[in-house]
Design an enzyme around this catalytic site. Structure first.
Site, short mmCIF file in Angstrom:
data_model
loop_
_atom_site.label_atom_id
_atom_site.label_comp_id
_atom_site.label_asym_id
_atom_site.label_seq_id
_atom_site.Cartn_x
_atom_site.Cartn_y
_atom_site.Cartn_z
N VAL A 14 0.84 -1.21 0.00
CA VAL A 14 0.00 0.00 0.00
C VAL A 14 0.88 1.26 0.00
O VAL A 14 0.64 2.19 -0.77
CB VAL A 14 -0.97 0.01 1.20
CG1 VAL A 14 -1.78 1.30 1.22
CG2 VAL A 14 -1.90 -1.20 1.13
N ARG A 43 10.13 -0.84 8.28
CA ARG A 43 10.95 -1.72 9.10
C ARG A 43 12.33 -1.92 8.48
O ARG A 43 13.34 -1.89 9.15
CB ARG A 43 10.27 -3.09 9.27
CG ARG A 43 10.09 -3.42 10.75
CD ARG A 43 9.31 -4.69 10.93
NE ARG A 43 8.33 -4.89 9.86
CZ ARG A 43 7.32 -5.73 9.93
NH1 ARG A 43 7.12 -6.41 11.03
NH2 ARG A 43 6.48 -5.89 8.93
N ARG A 47 15.26 -3.04 0.61
CA ARG A 47 14.68 -4.29 0.10
C ARG A 47 14.05 -3.95 -1.25
O ARG A 47 13.89 -2.79 -1.62
CB ARG A 47 13.65 -4.89 1.06
CG ARG A 47 12.56 -3.93 1.53
CD ARG A 47 11.45 -4.64 2.27
NE ARG A 47 10.44 -5.07 1.30
CZ ARG A 47 9.15 -5.23 1.59
NH1 ARG A 47 8.72 -5.02 2.82
NH2 ARG A 47 8.29 -5.61 0.67
N GLY A 133 -11.33 -1.10 1.68
CA GLY A 133 -10.31 -0.59 0.76
C GLY A 133 -10.74 0.66 0.03
O GLY A 133 -10.99 1.70 0.65
N LYS A 204 -13.41 -4.13 11.07
CA LYS A 204 -14.07 -3.26 10.09
C LYS A 204 -15.51 -2.98 10.52
O LYS A 204 -16.01 -1.87 10.39
CB LYS A 204 -14.02 -3.91 8.71
CG LYS A 204 -12.59 -4.03 8.17
CD LYS A 204 -12.52 -4.95 6.96
CE LYS A 204 -11.10 -5.13 6.47
NZ LYS A 204 -10.99 -6.23 5.48
#
Lengths: 426, 426
Positions: A14, A43, A47, A133, A204
């Site tokens: 996201v 984190r 990468r 979403g 949710k």
């Protein structure tokens, strides 16, 4: 051109999606808005990512980034109800920054407290992406039905459950096999319990119910069931009735009491809910005097979730303010709870019986004793001295259906645990 | 408690519905908002209404009421693209009042001009109720997909057409008979042309397209077809293909050109569009990177429309500002038009043929000459020397399908005018 400075914590799919979206965005440009990303945190710095983050200021610590005066809006995409996500959001609000988050666990658990802090600091806290979403249900409930008395909000809110249940039906496969396959294909997490045990859908639902009823509801008030115990036989029996099994979140208001339930349920195949497959979510809202609204759209995925986060950024950039939940956080109502036992539905009860004389009569008696009346009963051709009995009850309280099933389970000729699922009729 | 003063012009079912809603509203009270109605105006003061208006200040002239300094917000429910509705809205904006309207004709025809005036005066112009009644599609397009590139917006937008087409299918009745019955039952106006000729749907489509594409589009750019010429034979042939005929509004963006079309179309019965019956509206939005959203809800009715008007009042009361169309009215784009001839679909063509040797071969030749290739052709058993021929084409431009139909119409063995309808596949 107005430049809004944004920092983003969490650079998974996201976060990466949001970076690309903000990078290209032409529509905001037409609105006279440019978003400048002034900080990123995740984190792991190095990468493989679909976007190059080397040009952005890097922060190892999201809390430090939340305190950095360079940003106007702090975007939290770390996830988790507590830990760094919560600390960073609190730090950002304390520092007088607007916050946009896609973190349903955080908002379900601490939304009212965070909204109160935002309102005290005069900033916005927004979370359109936390539910369904890219489907604008949060703003729909907050603004679209602002004038209405909402009586119910329901939704198919978890893509992993959609995938597992529809694959079971389509391939005639067992739950465990489909789950394993879904994990291999990346449709289910290594630890799938949040999804398949209903916790994600409950997060949710709690958010939807807070918005719908102007109420401080919580996970503790929510009855949460998952799909682990749904068998292929259940799925097939539902099909014979022209229905699909879906994990459904339902919140309803009855005589100023609010009830929340997440449960697998039987839904007619013609119902819009039954059409929600894969990552599609569907949310319905019943409101007076409006009637019923349905929202359908992608409930997950980088693009859809990033679009919802960016929509919230757009609202803040255009100076669109107002309390997080429509009403001020301190005015969220503390409503009595409608216990899940009082939810009234037709119920589907499926038993495996030892096929012996008198067994079916005893089943009928046990249901009668629990004051559950039978609308239809079907015993398909069985094998090897076993029979499956599929019962549709008339409308009764959940407690009655559960009591009947509990009594049946104790009978020596009933094998295993009966399935008890509500049937959701339009 | 914040008190917002509202005057309401037009006291038909929606105006009356709004008065009752504002009178009872508890949800706004929880938000710390009270609406006080400081003026009402309508064509006739004394007539039977579901609400008592004797306690409100009465104005014979809506323009005079729009100029009255007592009100903060002027609500226009008069209707009509010009005349008193337009004059009153302009007067209210000029006087520095916010305006909320449910008037699709006014906004479709003069929206950009009125929005420019509102922005110049620093007030809001809102019209959630103008499209799809209580379904929050205006805010969905303006705010929900603010970050996205919208490629298409489509909708089933007219309840009268829904009613007529589905009644034809269900009762096996002819268009004229159903229309007459609908007029008697109050589902169709005495002069039904706005509804059945597609003008009402076109008004709504123009508004949706303006919001979706940040573009100044107009009725003049819209290809408008209605349902007058749809026969029972067409409806039955569609059913045989597993489809329903619906009046569909479609706006799409192709290579920075925008195309708008209102047309009856064949829609698979499993599609959400096909589920829109009676006053139900469905709007879908295709947006990148979001995906497809669908909104479904009541498109008409006193309660639903009043709820949408009141939702706009709520946004204004909560100080939620921003340009009418998301982008400033002066920045609405003047995009090149995608001519309707370039819309690509499969087409359904139905002919009545004089059943004579060689007729079918001539049909096939005419289609080939127009470079329209046939996906399927069905000639059901006919009667009395007549045959109906039902053709589904491969995807082609509208121009090709129309040319083929035009060539066929000139053939001596073709009786009447061929039906040519696009087939909308998901």
């Amino acid at each position: 051109m107005k430049t809004i400075k944004v920092s983003i914590a969490g650079l998974g799919v996201v976060g990466s999606g949001l970076l690309s979206l903000l990078d290209q965005n032409q529509r905001f440009t037409r609105q006279g808005i440019t978003f400048e990303v002034v900080g990123v945190s995740a984190r792991t710095r190095h990468r493989e990512r679909p976007v190059d983050i080397s040009t952005y200021s890097w922060f190892d610590d999201p809390v430090e980034m939340a305190n950095d005066p360079a940003a106007d809006i702090f975007v939290e995409l770390i996830g988790g109800a507590d830990g760094p996500a919560k600390s960073a959001v609190i730090a950002a609000l304390e520092a007088g920054k607007h916050v946009v988050t896609a973190n349903k666990a955080l908002i379900a658990e601490h939304g009212a407290q965070l909204a109160a802090l935002a309102e005290q600091k005069g900033v916005s806290l927004k979370f359109e992406a936390a539910v369904a979403g890219g489907t604008p249900v949060v703003s729909g409930l907050r603004d679209g039905v602002a004038a209405c008395h909402v009586t119910a909000v329901s939704g198919i809110l978890n893509g992993t459950c959609n995938y597992i249940l529809s694959t079971m039906a389509e391939k005639g496969a067992d739950f465990d096999d489909v789950l394993l396959e879904a994990q291999k294909a990346g449709f289910a997490e290594a630890d799938p319990s949040f999804d398949i045990d209903g916790v994600d859908a409950a997060h949710k639902l709690v958010i939807l119910a807070s918005l719908a009823f102007d109420a401080a509801v919580s996970m503790q008030n929510t009855s949460i069931g998952g799909i682990r115990h749904i068998t292929l036989e259940d799925v097939r029996a539902a099909r014979r009735l022209g229905m699909s099994i879906k994990l459904l979140g339902e919140a309803k208001m009855q005589e100023e009491r609010v009830g929340l339930r997440v449960t697998p349920a039987l839904i007619p195949q013609a119902d819009p809910f039954a059409k929600a497959s894969g990552s599609q979510n569907v949310v319905t809202v019943d409101a007076n005097p409006l009637g019923r609204l349905a929202f359908q759209g992608p409930g997950a995925g980088a693009g859809a979730t990033a679009a919802a986060v960016a929509a919230d950024l757009g609202l803040i950039a255009r100076n669109i303010k107002g309390p997080t939940y429509g009403v001020a956080a301190e005015d969220l109502r503390d409503l009595p709870i409608l216990p899940v036992e009082d939810f009234e539905n037709s119920y589907f009860i499926r038993l495996n019986l030892q096929d012996e004389p008198g067994a079916l009569a005893a089943v009928a008696e046990a249901l009668a004793a629990a004051r559950v009346s039978i609308e239809s009963l079907y015993q398909p051709p069985g094998d090897e001295g076993q029979a499956s009995v599929e019962i549709v009850t008339h409308i009764c309280k959940a407690a009655a259906a559960q009591n009947a099933a509990g009594a049946l389970e104790k009978q020596p000729f009933v094998l295993g645990r009966p399935t008890v699922l509500p049937i959701i009729l339009p």
